[in-house]
Design a protein around this motif. Structure first.
Motif, PDB file in Angstrom:
ATOM      1  N   ALA A   1      28.136 -17.364  -5.750  1.00 40.75           N
ATOM      2  CA  ALA A   1      28.507 -16.606  -6.946  1.00 40.75           C
ATOM      3  C   ALA A   1      29.961 -16.167  -6.872  1.00 40.75           C
ATOM      4  CB  ALA A   1      27.591 -15.394  -7.099  1.00 40.75           C
ATOM      5  N   LEU A   2      30.390 -15.807  -5.668  1.00 36.06           N
ATOM      6  CA  LEU A   2      31.768 -15.373  -5.464  1.00 36.06           C
ATOM      7  C   LEU A   2      32.740 -16.503  -5.795  1.00 36.06           C
ATOM      8  CD1 LEU A   2      33.327 -12.900  -4.434  1.00 36.06           C
ATOM      9  CD2 LEU A   2      33.191 -13.845  -2.141  1.00 36.06           C
ATOM     10  N   THR A   3      32.451 -17.715  -5.308  1.00 37.36           N
ATOM     11  CA  THR A   3      33.358 -18.832  -5.590  1.00 37.36           C
ATOM     12  C   THR A   3      33.314 -19.203  -7.067  1.00 37.36           C
ATOM     13  OG1 THR A   3      31.700 -20.517  -5.103  1.00 37.36           O
ATOM     14  CG2 THR A   3      33.079 -19.808  -3.279  1.00 37.36           C
ATOM     15  N   LEU A   4      32.223 -18.827  -7.751  1.00 35.57           N
ATOM     16  CA  LEU A   4      32.134 -19.128  -9.182  1.00 35.57           C
ATOM     17  C   LEU A   4      32.824 -18.051 -10.018  1.00 35.57           C
ATOM     18  CD1 LEU A   4      28.465 -20.414  -9.278  1.00 35.57           C
ATOM     19  CD2 LEU A   4      30.512 -21.769  -9.691  1.00 35.57           C
ATOM     20  N   GLY A   5      33.392 -17.052  -9.330  1.00 37.16           N
ATOM     21  CA  GLY A   5      34.212 -16.077 -10.043  1.00 37.16           C
ATOM     22  C   GLY A   5      33.561 -14.728 -10.277  1.00 37.16           C
ATOM     23  N   ALA A   6      32.372 -14.505  -9.712  1.00 35.52           N
ATOM     24  CA  ALA A   6      31.685 -13.241  -9.965  1.00 35.52           C
ATOM     25  C   ALA A   6      32.293 -12.116  -9.141  1.00 35.52           C
ATOM     26  CB  ALA A   6      30.200 -13.386  -9.654  1.00 35.52           C
ATOM     27  N   SER A   7      32.315 -10.914  -9.712  1.00 35.47           N
ATOM     28  CA  SER A   7      32.799  -9.743  -8.977  1.00 35.47           C
ATOM     29  C   SER A   7      31.652  -9.145  -8.178  1.00 35.47           C
ATOM     30  CB  SER A   7      33.329  -8.703  -9.961  1.00 35.47           C
ATOM     31  OG  SER A   7      32.252  -8.180 -10.711  1.00 35.47           O
TER      32      SER A   7
END
Lengths: 313, 353
Positions: A188-194
């Protein structure tokens, strides 16, 4: 204990009748022992409670519950659980997040400390708060100067309850979070999620059944807690009596119908807890049967009822 | 778009511990597939995670698309990362998984729907949008993971052992498919793998890592045919190792004499690496039987045969030949054979005192 075992796994996968294990006779004996144990230690007390509560009929039962003091006890119990449970949910999620996602100095100490309220007798837990906030306690002079009442008042009851119940949510969520690892969060982090988006959209849905299970247990314990609350409450009628304390008072006054009527409320809560948990498991197993995710299946009955020890006469 | 890594060091634990990645520099060419190849523990995954921002290097810089991304959080790097474990969101459908990155970017409605359908087509899973990850096979999950990574239109695609958990058949299919997918998208791709065949087949450029350092970087052809050191020669393709000393400026390998590297002094210990397919086995022609090898064992692996030959020196070597060649040769275990080395890489052992 095979009866309990069957109950535990019943919600998940249909267990195949494997050839590993005991003969039919052994199984029958084990089942009988388990059922007998359940009957003597679980069913009989519950039946007794309800039997005594309704011994003089529905009218006296209803009247016993409608006394002002009892209604006040119900209100205070709901308030206490209503504050302690959300606090422990926030703490539990924060602690689990911290423990399963980060490495830091003192981590193992924190993990151990989470269990502390379980290893300390509830009476001692109550005494800790008396020693801290009582008239002769560490903060006693300061509190009396500012006219803040904690011991023998509602804040003390809430604090003691929160302390005693705080491992319940944290332990469940920590276990589930650690078992599931951080891969999905990293994705999720690499997909841009905070961080917040990850918590709300990934982590909480992932651990939701552990969390719900923890909340149910925490709530049952918060409403049923006797020892710690008894020490800090002061037993002021209509003001600082929770349901378990009310049971004790009524029982000591030989008001058996009243005592058992209130006790039956607590038992009904335990049974309701069980039903809620089962429904939660069923609803998830319908979908998760295909998804191989096993909901947290533990027998809640024993633990829910065990929180009333010392209360049910 | 390029990825450049410069003098990157990563230590887990104390400063005195051996670095997982030790002063690594390389560049991934735009639009190509670059493999980070190496045995387990060579630091290749750590390196990839540092490019994604999931690990922070102790020193060194990471450049993505020409700008220094070292301090940038993974959230803002816009890289597509595919995990070996797939890391699909188990509680979401395939479509929701793929849409996740777009929704995070504030996209909604029909545009997202359209792109999800497009991507499902691209990864050859049309109609699978409403399924949950647990209802898919390993290969299908991996393709969903790829679609999800591609959905955010990343500058680079980072694949961490993407086929590691799949069985051979699916792995070979996905390899082919990944190549054609790459031809369609043309996205700069970094692939971490321990499987040399995968690296040789898929990539235009290989960075071979060993113990946290770059052993050699170059085209598959370069690495295979011109290994820079013993590690590269033995890791890629597998090799028989002959030990000896420099004699008359040459290395004696079996019955062959192979010129030693220039500057090697007489008597220096050396190692010669000979690939299993660079050895010819033939029937002896009136030679002294003492010089001959003996066939120990034949192992048939599909279309080719591994022939284990013990040499008079006591060494044992592996020779690879086609089934047809073996049938023509008509030898059995126990038969004496002559062994010719076609090609060998000779390295003079370097001593450091």
């Amino acid at each position: 204990m095979s009866g309990v075992l069957t109950q535990r796994t019943g919600g998940n996968a249909r267990r195949r009748d494997t050839r590993v294990g005991e003969s039919a006779v052994t199984r029958a004996i084990l089942t009988a022992i388990a059922l007998l144990f359940l009957a003597v230690f679980l069913v009989a007390p519950i039946v007794t409670v309800f039997g005594a509560a309704f011994s003089k009929g529905v009218g006296p039962y209803w009247d016993a519950l409608h006394q002002d003091e009892t209604l006040d006890a119900i209100r205070l119990t709901l308030l206490t659980a209503g504050i302690a449970v959300p606090l422990n949910v926030v703490f539990g999620i924060a602690a689990a997040w911290l423990i399963s996602k980060y490495d830091f100095w003192g981590k193992s100490a924190l993990v151990t400390l989470v269990d502390l309220p379980f290893s300390v007798s509830p009476v001692i837990s109550g005494l800790i708060f008396v020693l801290l906030f009582g008239a002769h306690g560490w903060f006693g002079p300061y509190l009396s100067e500012h006219d803040i009442k904690i011991i023998f008042a509602v804040p003390g009851i809430v604090m003691a309850t929160t302390f005693v119940t705080f491992p319940l949510v944290a332990r469940e969520v920590i276990a589930v979070m650690q078992a599931q690892g951080s891969d999905e969060e990293e994705a999720a982090l690499t997909l841009g999620a905070s961080g917040w988006q990850i918590l709300l959209r990934i982590t909480l849905p992932k651990v939701r059944w552990g969390l719900i299970y923890g909340i149910i247990l925490c709530n049952a314990r918060a409403m049923g807690e006797f020892g710690a609350v008894s020490v800090v409450s002061g037993h002021v009628r209509g003001l600082t009596n929770t349901l378990p304390l009310q049971v004790e008072i009524l029982y000591n006054e030989y008001n058996f119908v009243g005592a058992f009527a209130v006790a039956s409320l607590l038992c009904a809560l335990a049974l309701l807890t069980l039903v809620v948990k089962k429904v939660a498991e069923w609803s998830v197993s319908a979908r998760d049967a295909r998804r191989a995710a096993s909901p947290h299946a533990k027998s809640v009955a024993v633990e829910a009822c065990s929180s009333f020890e010392g209360v049910v006469p | 778009m390029t990825v450049r890594v410069s003098n990157v060091v990563k230590r887990f634990g104390a400063d005195t511990d051996a670095a997982a990645v030790n002063d690594v520099s390389f560049e991934a060419k735009p639009g190509a597939i670059t493999s980070l190849l190496g045995p387990s523990g060579s630091g290749k995954s750590t390196l990839l995670r540092m490019i994604a921002g999931l690990e922070v290097p102790n020193s060194g810089r990471v450049f993505i698309d020409g700008t220094d991304a070292t301090e940038r959080s993974p959230q803002h790097r816009n890289v597509g990362f595919v995990f070996q474990s797939y890391a699909l969101f188990k509680h979401m459908t395939v479509a929701d998984n793929i849409a996740f990155g777009m929704k995070i970017r504030g996209l909604r409605g029909a545009a997202v729907q359209k792109r999800v359908t497009e991507l499902l087509g691209l990864v050859q899973l049309p109609g699978y949008g409403s399924r949950f990850p647990a209802q898919l096979s390993g290969g299908q999950r991996q393709r969903v993971a790829l679609a999800r990574a591609l959905a955010i239109e990343p500058k680079v695609l980072l694949l961490d052992e993407p086929f590691g958990a799949l069985d051979t058949q699916v792995r070979l299919e996905l390899r082919e498919w990944l190549l054609s997918l790459h031809e369609q998208t043309g996205i700069t791709t970094l692939l971490v793998t321990h499987d040399q065949e995968e690296a040789l087949e898929l990539s235009e450029h290989i960075v071979l890592l060993n113990e946290g350092r770059v052993a050699q970087a170059g085209s598959p052809h370069d690495l295979y045919d011109h290994p820079a050191n013993e590690f590269v020669a033995s890791f890629l393709g597998g090799a028989n190792v002959f030990k000896g000393r420099v004699k008359n400026g040459a290395a004696q390998v079996g019955s062959q004499s192979i010129p030693a590297p220039s500057g090697a002094r007489e008597g220096t210990p050396l190692q010669a690496f000979v690939r299993p397919h660079n050895i010819r086995v033939r029937k002896p022609t009136g030679q002294n039987p003492v010089d001959l090898g003996k066939i120990e064992r034949l192992t048939r692996v599909g279309g080719y045969v591994k022939v284990y030959v013990s040499l008079p020196t006591g060494e044992s070597i592996t020779v690879q030949m086609s089934k047809t060649d073996l049938d023509e040769l008509a030898v059995e275990p126990g038969d004496p054979v002559a062994v010719d080395v076609v090609d060998a890489k000779v390295f003079v052992q370097s001593y450091s005192i």
